[in-house]
Design a protein around this motif. Structure first.
Motif, PDB file in Angstrom:
ATOM      1  N   GLN A   1      94.621  38.146 -46.307  1.00 40.45           N
ATOM      2  CA  GLN A   1      93.381  37.649 -45.740  1.00 40.45           C
ATOM      3  C   GLN A   1      92.965  38.548 -44.573  1.00 40.45           C
ATOM      4  O   GLN A   1      93.743  38.791 -43.656  1.00 40.45           O
ATOM      5  N   VAL A   2      91.727  39.004 -44.653  1.00 37.27           N
ATOM      6  CA  VAL A   2      91.205  39.877 -43.610  1.00 37.27           C
ATOM      7  C   VAL A   2      90.548  39.037 -42.537  1.00 37.27           C
ATOM      8  O   VAL A   2      89.732  38.166 -42.832  1.00 37.27           O
ATOM      9  N   GLN A   3      90.895  39.301 -41.296  1.00 39.20           N
ATOM     10  CA  GLN A   3      90.174  38.700 -40.175  1.00 39.20           C
ATOM     11  C   GLN A   3      89.252  39.749 -39.578  1.00 39.20           C
ATOM     12  O   GLN A   3      89.681  40.873 -39.302  1.00 39.20           O
ATOM     13  N   LEU A   4      87.981  39.365 -39.409  1.00 36.52           N
ATOM     14  CA  LEU A   4      86.960  40.284 -38.922  1.00 36.52           C
ATOM     15  C   LEU A   4      86.270  39.680 -37.714  1.00 36.52           C
ATOM     16  O   LEU A   4      85.844  38.506 -37.773  1.00 36.52           O
ATOM     17  N   VAL A   5      86.135  40.459 -36.656  1.00 39.99           N
ATOM     18  CA  VAL A   5      85.471  39.987 -35.443  1.00 39.99           C
ATOM     19  C   VAL A   5      84.425  41.009 -35.034  1.00 39.99           C
ATOM     20  O   VAL A   5      84.759  42.152 -34.700  1.00 39.99           O
ATOM     21  N   GLU A   6      83.152  40.574 -35.059  1.00 35.96           N
ATOM     22  CA  GLU A   6      82.050  41.450 -34.671  1.00 35.96           C
ATOM     23  C   GLU A   6      81.759  41.317 -33.187  1.00 35.96           C
ATOM     24  O   GLU A   6      81.991  40.262 -32.582  1.00 35.96           O
ATOM     25  N   SER A   7      81.190  42.366 -32.629  1.00 39.23           N
ATOM     26  CA  SER A   7      80.726  42.341 -31.244  1.00 39.23           C
ATOM     27  C   SER A   7      79.623  43.373 -31.089  1.00 39.23           C
ATOM     28  O   SER A   7      79.431  44.232 -31.955  1.00 39.23           O
ATOM     29  N   GLY A   8      78.894  43.272 -29.977  1.00 38.94           N
ATOM     30  CA  GLY A   8      77.899  44.274 -29.657  1.00 38.94           C
ATOM     31  C   GLY A   8      76.454  43.866 -29.855  1.00 38.94           C
ATOM     32  O   GLY A   8      75.546  44.640 -29.553  1.00 38.94           O
ATOM     33  N   GLY A   9      76.224  42.672 -30.368  1.00 40.50           N
ATOM     34  CA  GLY A   9      74.852  42.233 -30.539  1.00 40.50           C
ATOM     35  C   GLY A   9      74.201  41.900 -29.209  1.00 40.50           C
ATOM     36  O   GLY A   9      74.846  41.908 -28.162  1.00 40.50           O
ATOM     37  N   GLY A  10      72.898  41.617 -29.261  1.00 39.26           N
ATOM     38  CA  GLY A  10      72.185  41.256 -28.047  1.00 39.26           C
ATOM     39  C   GLY A  10      70.697  41.420 -28.203  1.00 39.26           C
ATOM     40  O   GLY A  10      70.181  41.563 -29.314  1.00 39.26           O
ATOM     41  N   LEU A  11      70.021  41.381 -27.071  1.00 42.81           N
ATOM     42  CA  LEU A  11      68.570  41.529 -27.017  1.00 42.81           C
ATOM     43  C   LEU A  11      68.239  42.959 -26.598  1.00 42.81           C
ATOM     44  O   LEU A  11      68.779  43.466 -25.603  1.00 42.81           O
ATOM     45  N   VAL A  12      67.346  43.587 -27.349  1.00 42.25           N
ATOM     46  CA  VAL A  12      66.951  44.968 -27.045  1.00 42.25           C
ATOM     47  C   VAL A  12      65.457  45.111 -27.297  1.00 42.25           C
ATOM     48  O   VAL A  12      64.894  44.427 -28.167  1.00 42.25           O
ATOM     49  N   GLN A  13      64.835  45.989 -26.560  1.00 39.04           N
ATOM     50  CA  GLN A  13      63.405  46.233 -26.744  1.00 39.04           C
ATOM     51  C   GLN A  13      63.168  47.126 -27.959  1.00 39.04           C
ATOM     52  O   GLN A  13      64.047  47.911 -28.343  1.00 39.04           O
ATOM     53  N   PRO A  14      62.002  47.032 -28.557  1.00 41.07           N
ATOM     54  CA  PRO A  14      61.668  47.934 -29.660  1.00 41.07           C
ATOM     55  C   PRO A  14      61.848  49.392 -29.238  1.00 41.07           C
ATOM     56  O   PRO A  14      61.476  49.778 -28.125  1.00 41.07           O
TER      57      PRO A  14
END
Length: 115
Positions: A1-14
């Motif tokens: 079983q693979v455990q995956l943890v994402e990070s780095g998202g957020g609010l950014v301007q065009p």
């Protein structure tokens, strides 16, 4: 079983940039095809980019030339560098790992592109 943890998202301007990371554990990472998907409100989940276990990459037409997928097998991590972001890139981004036709998914990270 693979455990995956994402990070780095957020609010950014065009026009801005973000880099998403996805750390995998529990498996031999280099054997897996890794991919990033996204799902915007009211839309189906779509594949954005894929990095296969034999080092091939592929991108959705909507992100070609703006997004780059990469992986570091020593760190068990896959990245998605997103440049020239547009409001239509707003979505929850998911990391996935595939081997033998079976996929595992992370919990997702929100990316919002807005002024």
């Amino acid at each position: 079983q693979v455990q995956l943890v994402e990070s780095g998202g957020g609010l950014v301007q065009p026009g801005g940039s973000l880099r998403l990371s996805c750390a995998a554990s529990g498996v031999t990472f280099s054997l897996y095809t890794m991919a990033w998907y996204r799902q915007a409100p009211g839309k189906q989940r779509e594949r954005v980019a894929v990095f296969t276990s034999n080092d091939n990459t592929n991108y959705a037409d909507s992100v070609k030339g703006r997004f780059t997928i990469s992986r570091d097998n020593a760190k068990n991590t896959v990245y998605l560098q997103m440049n020239s972001l547009k409001p239509e890139d707003t979505a929850v981004y998911y990391c996935s790992a595939w081997r033998g036709g079976l996929g595992s998914w992370g919990q997702g990270t929100q990316v919002t592109v807005s002024s």
